[in-house]
Design a protein around this motif. Structure first.
Motif, PDB file in Angstrom:
ATOM      1  N   HIS A   1       0.853  -1.187   0.000  1.00 49.21           N
ATOM      2  CA  HIS A   1       0.000   0.000   0.000  1.00 49.21           C
ATOM      3  C   HIS A   1       0.887   1.234   0.000  1.00 49.21           C
ATOM      4  N   ARG A   2       0.678   2.108  -0.965  1.00 47.78           N
ATOM      5  CA  ARG A   2       1.480   3.328  -1.087  1.00 47.78           C
ATOM      6  C   ARG A   2       2.979   3.009  -1.142  1.00 47.78           C
ATOM      7  N   GLY A   3       3.299   1.917  -1.828  1.00 46.21           N
ATOM      8  CA  GLY A   3       4.691   1.526  -1.977  1.00 46.21           C
ATOM      9  C   GLY A   3       5.304   0.869  -0.762  1.00 46.21           C
ATOM     10  N   VAL A   4       4.511   0.622   0.271  1.00 47.54           N
ATOM     11  CA  VAL A   4       5.007   0.021   1.510  1.00 47.54           C
ATOM     12  C   VAL A   4       4.528  -1.416   1.600  1.00 47.54           C
ATOM     13  N   VAL A   5       5.449  -2.320   1.924  1.00 44.75           N
ATOM     14  CA  VAL A   5       5.109  -3.718   2.146  1.00 44.75           C
ATOM     15  C   VAL A   5       4.851  -3.928   3.631  1.00 44.75           C
ATOM     16  N   VAL A   6       3.743  -4.603   3.944  1.00 42.84           N
ATOM     17  CA  VAL A   6       3.467  -4.994   5.320  1.00 42.84           C
ATOM     18  C   VAL A   6       3.179  -6.488   5.319  1.00 42.84           C
ATOM     19  N   THR A   7       3.887  -7.226   6.163  1.00 42.48           N
ATOM     20  CA  THR A   7       3.640  -8.650   6.334  1.00 42.48           C
ATOM     21  C   THR A   7       3.242  -8.899   7.787  1.00 42.48           C
ATOM     22  N   GLU A   8       2.872 -10.121   8.098  1.00 48.01           N
ATOM     23  CA  GLU A   8       2.420 -10.570   9.419  1.00 48.01           C
ATOM     24  C   GLU A   8       1.004 -10.041   9.678  1.00 48.01           C
ATOM     25  N   ALA A   9       0.101 -10.972   9.900  1.00 46.53           N
ATOM     26  CA  ALA A   9      -1.319 -10.623   9.948  1.00 46.53           C
ATOM     27  C   ALA A   9      -1.648  -9.578  10.996  1.00 46.53           C
ATOM     28  N   ALA A  10      -1.062  -9.692  12.185  1.00 45.23           N
ATOM     29  CA  ALA A  10      -1.348  -8.708  13.231  1.00 45.23           C
ATOM     30  C   ALA A  10      -0.857  -7.324  12.832  1.00 45.23           C
ATOM     31  N   ALA A  11       0.327  -7.268  12.220  1.00 43.75           N
ATOM     32  CA  ALA A  11       0.869  -5.982  11.773  1.00 43.75           C
ATOM     33  C   ALA A  11      -0.001  -5.388  10.672  1.00 43.75           C
ATOM     34  N   ILE A  12      -0.479  -6.229   9.762  1.00 47.76           N
ATOM     35  CA  ILE A  12      -1.329  -5.737   8.683  1.00 47.76           C
ATOM     36  C   ILE A  12      -2.632  -5.176   9.244  1.00 47.76           C
ATOM     37  N   CYS A  13      -3.230  -5.880  10.196  1.00 45.36           N
ATOM     38  CA  CYS A  13      -4.470  -5.386  10.813  1.00 45.36           C
ATOM     39  C   CYS A  13      -4.242  -4.034  11.480  1.00 45.36           C
ATOM     40  N   SER A  14      -3.157  -3.937  12.233  1.00 44.17           N
ATOM     41  CA  SER A  14      -2.839  -2.686  12.921  1.00 44.17           C
ATOM     42  C   SER A  14      -2.569  -1.567  11.919  1.00 44.17           C
ATOM     43  N   TYR A  15      -1.814  -1.880  10.871  1.00 38.66           N
ATOM     44  CA  TYR A  15      -1.495  -0.880   9.848  1.00 38.66           C
ATOM     45  C   TYR A  15      -2.758  -0.363   9.170  1.00 38.66           C
ATOM     46  N   LEU A  16      -3.629  -1.274   8.750  1.00 43.05           N
ATOM     47  CA  LEU A  16      -4.835  -0.871   8.045  1.00 43.05           C
ATOM     48  C   LEU A  16      -5.755  -0.032   8.931  1.00 43.05           C
ATOM     49  N   ALA A  17      -5.832  -0.382  10.207  1.00 39.77           N
ATOM     50  CA  ALA A  17      -6.673   0.390  11.122  1.00 39.77           C
ATOM     51  C   ALA A  17      -6.190   1.828  11.223  1.00 39.77           C
TER      52      ALA A  17
ATOM     53  N   ALA B   1      -4.156   3.341   8.914  1.00 41.94           N
ATOM     54  CA  ALA B   1      -4.111   3.965   7.584  1.00 41.94           C
ATOM     55  C   ALA B   1      -5.480   4.482   7.152  1.00 41.94           C
ATOM     56  N   PHE B   2      -6.542   3.854   7.673  1.00 42.76           N
ATOM     57  CA  PHE B   2      -7.901   4.240   7.285  1.00 42.76           C
ATOM     58  C   PHE B   2      -8.726   4.509   8.545  1.00 42.76           C
ATOM     59  N   PRO B   3      -8.430   5.607   9.233  1.00 41.29           N
ATOM     60  CA  PRO B   3      -9.078   5.871  10.525  1.00 41.29           C
ATOM     61  C   PRO B   3     -10.583   6.043  10.437  1.00 41.29           C
ATOM     62  N   ARG B   4     -11.105   6.406   9.267  1.00 37.57           N
ATOM     63  CA  ARG B   4     -12.555   6.583   9.148  1.00 37.57           C
ATOM     64  C   ARG B   4     -13.321   5.293   9.423  1.00 37.57           C
TER      65      ARG B   4
ATOM     66  N   PRO C   1      -8.480   2.775  18.321  1.00 38.78           N
ATOM     67  CA  PRO C   1      -8.587   4.009  19.107  1.00 38.78           C
ATOM     68  C   PRO C   1      -7.509   5.002  18.687  1.00 38.78           C
ATOM     69  N   ALA C   2      -7.807   6.275  18.806  1.00 39.87           N
ATOM     70  CA  ALA C   2      -6.841   7.320  18.470  1.00 39.87           C
ATOM     71  C   ALA C   2      -5.665   7.289  19.445  1.00 39.87           C
ATOM     72  N   GLN C   3      -4.597   7.973  19.056  1.00 34.35           N
ATOM     73  CA  GLN C   3      -3.382   7.978  19.864  1.00 34.35           C
ATOM     74  C   GLN C   3      -3.632   8.427  21.297  1.00 34.35           C
ATOM     75  N   ASP C   4      -4.545   9.377  21.498  1.00 35.55           N
ATOM     76  CA  ASP C   4      -4.786   9.925  22.834  1.00 35.55           C
ATOM     77  C   ASP C   4      -5.959   9.254  23.544  1.00 35.55           C
ATOM     78  N   ASP C   5      -6.468   8.182  22.981  1.00 32.93           N
ATOM     79  CA  ASP C   5      -7.598   7.472  23.575  1.00 32.93           C
ATOM     80  C   ASP C   5      -7.072   6.447  24.578  1.00 32.93           C
ATOM     81  N   PRO C   6      -7.516   6.463  25.837  1.00 27.98           N
ATOM     82  CA  PRO C   6      -7.051   5.489  26.819  1.00 27.98           C
ATOM     83  C   PRO C   6      -7.286   4.035  26.398  1.00 27.98           C
ATOM     84  N   LEU C   7      -8.265   3.803  25.531  1.00 26.09           N
ATOM     85  CA  LEU C   7      -8.535   2.443  25.080  1.00 26.09           C
ATOM     86  C   LEU C   7      -7.427   1.877  24.193  1.00 26.09           C
TER      87      LEU C   7
END
Length: 211
Positions: A62-78, A80-83, A88-94
């Motif tokens: 995505h955007r020229g970046v390779v992401v492997t490992e399922a957990a990393a991909i899930c985290s990255y996509l979340a 990359a597409f915050p909408r 949770p946002a960076q400042d969200d305690p959750l």
């Protein structure tokens, strides 16, 4: 690899952890292009090894970046597409709980389940040296997470942590690699009711059907 467009290219096989990423992509709701690789020659081809030197799926570009490992991909996509609202946002305690359960599933759960399947669990006197401690400790902690998912790990908010940890629960109950627990059954029922899970499962199951 120099592609900087917003297209997501998804490398997978329908009988792999790629099913986790397919579900995540369906939850995100962004267009993506699927490249199905066979076990063996195509996963070990020079072209794919340039993307993932492990020669394994899943992977995304995505955007020229390779992401492997399922957990990393899930985290990255979340992120990359915050909408989509899947992290949770960076400042969200959750966010702390979100990362806790996402990586508990990627670390202790994956390691303990794999070790047990191959008869390689650490002996009791060495349990303190492995991240999962003992299989029973891992299963009991996972049960508490599933039991506390009301309805999701972060309460009313579904997140990428539910996709990844939930996938471990669904597979563990299906293949009997986890003990039968009421909490696992209830959580799994809620996960399977999600339209994105149903769409993803149908897409991967269709790839398994004879053409």
């Amino acid at each position: 690899m120099g592609d900087t467009t917003d297209e997501i290219v998804f490398y997978t096989h329908p009988q792999s952890r790629g099913r986790i990423v397919r579900w995540m992509l369906e939850e995100v709701g962004q267009p993506y292009r699927t490249e199905v690789l066979g076990y063996g020659e195509s996963m070990k081809s020079p072209a794919y090894l340039a993307i993932n030197p492990m020669g394994k799926v899943p992977a995304i570009v995505h955007r020229g970046v390779v992401v492997t490992e399922a957990a990393a991909i899930c985290s990255y996509l979340a992120d990359a597409f915050p909408r989509a609202g899947l992290a949770p946002a960076q400042d969200d305690p959750l966010r702390g709980s979100y990362f806790r359960w996402l990586f508990f599933a990627a670390g202790p759960v994956e390691a303990a389940v794999s070790a047990k399947a191959f008869g390689l669990l650490a002996p009791p006197d060495k349990a303190g040296t492995v991240g999962y401690g003992s299989f029973e400790q891992m299963a009991d902690t996972l049960e508490k997470a599933a039991a506390g998912a009301a309805p999701w790990l972060l309460g009313e908010r579904f997140s990428a942590a539910d996709v990844y940890l939930g996938s471990q629960v669904l597979w563990g109950t299906m293949f009997k690699t986890l003990p039968e627990r009421e909490a696992f059954a209830g959580y799994g029922e809620r996960l399977r009711a999600r339209p994105a899970w149903q769409r993803a499962a149908a897409l991967d199951d269709a790839l398994l059907s004879p053409q």
